[in-house]
Write a protein that holds these residues in place. Structure first.
Motif, PDB file in Angstrom:
ATOM      1  N   VAL A 139      -0.467   8.027  -3.566  1.00  0.00           N
ATOM      2  CA  VAL A 139      -0.880   8.871  -4.779  1.00  0.00           C
ATOM      3  C   VAL A 139      -1.384   8.010  -5.896  1.00  0.00           C
ATOM      4  N   VAL A 140      -2.514   7.757  -6.486  1.00  0.00           N
ATOM      5  CA  VAL A 140      -2.930   7.305  -7.483  1.00  0.00           C
ATOM      6  C   VAL A 140      -3.213   8.243  -8.581  1.00  0.00           C
ATOM      7  N   ALA A 141      -2.762   8.273  -9.646  1.00  0.00           N
ATOM      8  CA  ALA A 141      -3.099   9.272 -10.695  1.00  0.00           C
ATOM      9  C   ALA A 141      -3.858   8.620 -12.066  1.00  0.00           C
ATOM     10  N   ALA A 142      -4.492   9.019 -12.632  1.00  0.00           N
ATOM     11  CA  ALA A 142      -5.282   8.537 -13.809  1.00  0.00           C
ATOM     12  C   ALA A 142      -5.446   9.614 -15.057  1.00  0.00           C
TER      13      ALA A 142
ATOM     14  N   ASP B 127       0.788  -1.174  -0.108  1.00  0.00           N
ATOM     15  CA  ASP B 127      -0.105   0.002  -0.080  1.00  0.00           C
ATOM     16  C   ASP B 127       0.783   1.360   0.014  1.00  0.00           C
ATOM     17  N   ASN B 128       2.134   1.183  -0.273  1.00  0.00           N
ATOM     18  CA  ASN B 128       2.921   2.568  -0.075  1.00  0.00           C
ATOM     19  C   ASN B 128       3.518   2.544  -1.867  1.00  0.00           C
ATOM     20  N   VAL B 129       2.915   1.771  -2.525  1.00  0.00           N
ATOM     21  CA  VAL B 129       3.259   2.037  -4.019  1.00  0.00           C
ATOM     22  C   VAL B 129       2.593   3.008  -5.022  1.00  0.00           C
ATOM     23  N   ASP B 130       2.983   4.197  -5.343  1.00  0.00           N
ATOM     24  CA  ASP B 130       2.059   4.993  -6.149  1.00  0.00           C
ATOM     25  C   ASP B 130       1.855   4.260  -7.490  1.00  0.00           C
TER      26      ASP B 130
END
Length: 449
Positions: A274-277, A158-161
């Protein structure tokens, strides 16, 4: 990051004992002996919880609840007093206090109240951010199963962007919700911001917050999304449309995991994923100079690509059934099934808007359906089927050119059949081939399945 507690009490022994006891419990603690000192400490420290004595030298604590909450509307204020009455407790709660305890108090019991207030704060933030959001990826195609496998991996780490790519309407936000709510961060907030919907001059304040007086109209301090999402997940949708200046600041944050509010001087560390899309091809944006290459590589530690719906047609009947049941309930309908011919048309349709378009079509058709079987209007009437046929992004990995060529031809045939109302002669004319050639290719490629 430790939770911050401020003690405002005019008895030095109380301050000393609370500071020692709460520090041993893992809190960051500051103390003040007067209201003036307490207000200054609150503005400087930004506590999560304030323990406020109700009787101070020349002051009444409840009179300052509004002033303390004006500095931070989320702060939890717990009143403490040796002379408590029911009327005082009611008045404290009415003015915005979280709870009211009497001296002498047990430190462990006080800690339970503090923990409960902080847990409720996290739940409130999370409910505001994702209320009613879908948390289930629908479908059973190989592509969908692969995405589920990637989600399970990311939930354990759960620490992987993460960077999520795919066309508009494919379900990127659903994937983010699944990752968050199956990870160790599920008890924390999940907050979202659409980078294309916020004006450039306001985006920094939305992400990082601002201090009172930082600009005209900043009448009180406001926490940004990164601070509100501490312990949880931040979803940056449409990252490809973030202004270059903000991209640089985001990159710095991703490297350090701390920031300063607009107009602030203090570094604030946070623990967020952080999750970017994006639906854009970021490699093209980099070539045009509108997206930073270093930010791309920093976000692209892990990538999930969601194929368009037309490339995973096995999912269409499953998704259609899911939304049939959903809208049956919403509109108090009792539709039992979708007509097989209509399902066949769905499988051949282009779905330019992907799952979102399919959902909208089903909502409209269920609303107007009067029988037990949903037959639906011709999908070509909705206008999405005329979109150009897609080409896969080679930067995402190698392809099978022969298979892609066959799929490309099959897609054109399906499109022509949809537009011609399943009339083979008319479809052949649209494709510029003979009816005999069309039938042979349909048999060879099993187009109708």
């Amino acid at each position: 990051m430790k939770e911050r507690v401020l003690v405002i009490d005019d008895e030095s022994l109380i301050r000393i004992s609370l500071e020692a006891g709460l520090s041993d419990m893992g809190y960051e603690v500051a103390t003040a002996g007067t209201i003036a000192q307490g207000l200054a400490a609150a503005e400087r420290m930004r506590p999560n919880v304030i323990l406020l004595d109700n009787r101070l030298e020349g002051d009444v604590g409840t009179d300052y609840i509004e002033a303390l909450r004006h500095l931070d509307e989320e702060v939890r204020i717990i009143m403490i007093t040796a002379y408590g009455t029911v009327a005082q407790a009611v008045e404290a709660i009415r003015r915005g206090a979280y709870d009211f305890v009497q001296k002498p108090f047990d430190l462990d019991e006080l800690n339970l109240i503090i923990r409960r207030s902080l847990d409720e704060l996290k739940k409130d933030r999370s409910l505001k951010a994702v209320k009613g959001k879908q948390r289930e990826l629908i479908g059973n195609s190989p592509a969908t199963e692969e995405i589920r496998s990637q989600i399970r991996l990311l939930a354990r780490n759960d620490n992987v962007d993460l960077l999520i790519r795919g066309e508009t309407g494919t379900g990127k936000e659903v994937v983010v919700n699944m990752i968050h709510y199956t990870s160790a961060r599920q008890a924390g907030p999940m907050v979202k911001i659409n980078c294309s919907a916020i004006p450039e001059n306001l985006l920094e304040a939305e992400l990082f917050g601002y201090e009172k007086g930082a600009f005209t109209g900043a009448v009180k301090t406001k926490k940004g999304l990164f601070e509100l999402a501490h312990g949880g997940t931040v979803f940056l949708d449409e990252i490809g449309e973030m202004p270059l200046a903000m991209q640089a600041k985001l990159l710095t944050f991703l490297e350090d995991r701390c920031f300063k509010r607009v107009g602030g001087l203090t570094d604030i560390p946070v623990d967020v994923r952080v999750v970017a899309a994006t639906n854009r091809r970021l490699e093209d944006e980099i070539a045009k100079g509108t997206f930073r290459e270093d930010l791309f590589y920093r976000l692209n530690v892990m990538q999930i690509f969601i194929p368009p719906l037309r490339e995973r047609v096995e999912d269409i009947p499953v998704i259609a059934d899911y939304y049939l049941r959903h809208f049956n309930q919403k509109f108090s309908k009792e539709i039992e099934a979708i007509d097989l011919a209509y399902l066949g048309e769905m499988r051949r349709y282009y779905w330019k808007g992907n799952v979102r378009e399919l959902r909208n079509v089903l909502e409209r058709e269920v609303l107007f359906c009067e029988g037990k079987t949903l037959r639906g209007a011709p999908l070509a009437a909705f206008g999405g089927g005329g979109a150009p046929l897609g080409v896969k992004d080679l930067s995402l990995g190698p392809i099978d050119l022969e298979a892609e060529t066959v799929a490309f031809q099959r897609a054109y045939i399906r499109r022509a059949l949809a537009l011609s109302g399943e009339n083979s002669t008319a479809a052949a004319e649209l494709l510029g081939i003979s009816r005999f050639t069309l039938k042979r290719r349909m048999e060879d490629e099993d187009v109708r399945n």
